[in-house]
Design a protein around this motif. Sequence first.
Motif, PDB file in Angstrom:
ATOM      1  N   PRO A 174       0.802  -1.324   0.046  1.00 21.08           N
ATOM      2  CA  PRO A 174      -0.079  -0.077   0.074  1.00 21.08           C
ATOM      3  C   PRO A 174       0.628   1.278   0.054  1.00 21.08           C
ATOM      4  CG  PRO A 174      -0.649  -1.461   1.779  1.00 21.08           C
ATOM      5  CD  PRO A 174       0.627  -2.029   1.312  1.00 21.08           C
ATOM      6  N   ALA A 175       0.392   2.365  -0.707  1.00 20.19           N
ATOM      7  CA  ALA A 175       1.111   3.757  -0.825  1.00 20.19           C
ATOM      8  C   ALA A 175       1.090   4.244   0.576  1.00 20.19           C
ATOM      9  CB  ALA A 175       0.570   4.621  -1.726  1.00 20.19           C
ATOM     10  N   ALA A 176       2.109   4.781   1.020  1.00 15.95           N
ATOM     11  CA  ALA A 176       1.918   5.822   2.154  1.00 15.95           C
ATOM     12  C   ALA A 176       1.023   6.596   2.278  1.00 15.95           C
ATOM     13  CB  ALA A 176       3.388   6.305   2.570  1.00 15.95           C
ATOM     14  N   ALA A 177       0.423   6.756   3.081  1.00 18.17           N
ATOM     15  CA  ALA A 177      -0.761   7.595   3.370  1.00 18.17           C
ATOM     16  C   ALA A 177      -0.304   9.302   3.647  1.00 18.17           C
ATOM     17  CB  ALA A 177      -1.554   7.701   4.437  1.00 18.17           C
TER      18      ALA A 177
END
Length: 78
Positions: free
Chosen positions: A75-78
């Motif tokens: 998942p991409a960093a928020a």
Amino acid sequence: MSKPVIFTVSAVWDPDARVWSGHCDDIPAAADAPTLDELFDKISRMAVDVAPDNHPDVAPESIFIQVMAIREAVPAAA
């Protein structure tokens, strides 16, 4: 040169063991390695070694290995 014969290796990342696990039922061969390059090397050597027994009509120089790898997306960093 003989017509190329392509064997497809299915590979999946095992996060617990931290290795790629690959197999090809057509060769037959299976191996584990920490990188895809190492997995490719292992399976390639196995393919050439077992080809005379399992595919006597296939010349070793016409064997090509295709690796189809799957790994869970990060998942991409928020």
